[in-house]
Design a protein around this motif. Sequence first.
Motif, mmCIF file in Angstrom:
data_model
loop_
_atom_site.group_PDB
_atom_site.id
_atom_site.type_symbol
_atom_site.label_atom_id
_atom_site.label_comp_id
_atom_site.label_asym_id
_atom_site.label_seq_id
_atom_site.Cartn_x
_atom_site.Cartn_y
_atom_site.Cartn_z
ATOM 1 N N SER A 1 -3.125 -1.464 11.531
ATOM 2 C CA SER A 1 -2.043 -0.483 11.721
ATOM 3 C C SER A 1 -1.717 -0.396 13.211
ATOM 4 O O SER A 1 -2.536 -0.796 14.054
ATOM 5 C CB SER A 1 -2.471 0.887 11.210
ATOM 6 N N GLN B 1 -3.000 8.901 5.717
ATOM 7 C CA GLN B 1 -2.618 8.774 7.119
ATOM 8 C C GLN B 1 -1.486 9.717 7.472
ATOM 9 O O GLN B 1 -0.768 10.227 6.610
ATOM 10 C CB GLN B 1 -2.221 7.343 7.452
ATOM 11 N N HIS C 1 6.563 3.337 13.583
ATOM 12 C CA HIS C 1 5.723 3.025 12.431
ATOM 13 C C HIS C 1 6.552 2.303 11.369
ATOM 14 O O HIS C 1 7.688 2.699 11.102
ATOM 15 C CB HIS C 1 5.198 4.365 11.878
ATOM 16 N N GLY D 1 0.813 -1.212 0.000
ATOM 17 C CA GLY D 1 0.000 0.000 0.000
ATOM 18 C C GLY D 1 0.849 1.265 0.000
ATOM 19 O O GLY D 1 2.068 1.214 0.172
ATOM 20 N N LEU E 1 -6.443 -2.839 8.093
ATOM 21 C CA LEU E 1 -5.864 -2.555 6.777
ATOM 22 C C LEU E 1 -6.237 -3.652 5.788
ATOM 23 O O LEU E 1 -5.593 -3.820 4.761
ATOM 24 C CB LEU E 1 -4.334 -2.433 6.893
ATOM 25 N N CYS F 1 7.110 -3.638 7.968
ATOM 26 C CA CYS F 1 7.399 -3.432 6.534
ATOM 27 C C CYS F 1 8.911 -3.480 6.298
ATOM 28 O O CYS F 1 9.379 -4.144 5.374
ATOM 29 C CB CYS F 1 6.896 -2.068 6.052
#
Length: 267
Positions: A108, A42, A213, A9, A114, A217
């Motif tokens: 998230s 976001q 954050h 994303g 998500l 990923c």
Amino acid sequence: MKIALTIAGFDPTGGAGVQQDLKVFHFFGVYGLSVLSAITAQNTYEVRYISAVDKKSFEEQLFTLLSDIRPDALKTGMLFSKDIVKIITKVIKGYELQNLVVDPVTISTTGTMLIEEGTLDIMKKELFPLAKVITPNIYEASVLSGIRIESIDDMKSSAYELQKTGAEAVVITGGPFSGLRDEDDLGDESVDLLYDGKDFQLFRSKRVSGEYHGTGCAFSAAITGLLAKGFSVAYSVEIAKNFVTKAIKNAHTLGKGMRLLNIDVQR
Ligand code: PXL
């Protein structure tokens, strides 16, 4: 040059999603390709809006790219819908793509879903069997395996169950969702567990306080980059864990909410 593809994303902060993945691929000296599955609106403290890329547009991105360039490894992040999972499955089988890392992004850090209802089940059934590595965090591993994780032993049971889905290896990360019991004496450690169908291996690092954050990923992107370069799963996981720990230690405070990883400073 080795090539890695991320299917994920869009996050305007660049702290997660495709931009983060591309930065990580670049850090490891791998050429990064990206295909977009969804657009999020976001900032560092909330996800306000999500729109999935339409099916046709997604399919065209993937087929057009892959009809020309073949990645040495690929990862999936936020996939959002069942349609997108089905298309990826078809493409991976059709092109016989190797070194797939599936990060089953679900929610998230700020608590927004998500993923659409039912997508995780399809991912487990169709995408996991094609994966070299899956990288659920403790929360995702609990949901996927149906095992409540409160200890290292529970992590092992969950990884054992998830490996039966057909994924070659499972890494459960003990990041922000960690709810492990004190008796595991983890103290201030964050523990990741790797199960390759034969052995369990633990990777420990000092837990850094605060909210960050995009750690999942960055971790899965690092593994993907390293697999593209031909390293083993165990070695890739070890290097990826150290990489993310350092990126957390050096994180940027840019907004009012979560801190964003600094992948440029590795000390
Ligand atoms: O960290 C999970 C994640 C993955 N991908 C995108 C996101 C997030 C979390 O917010 O926005 C695009």
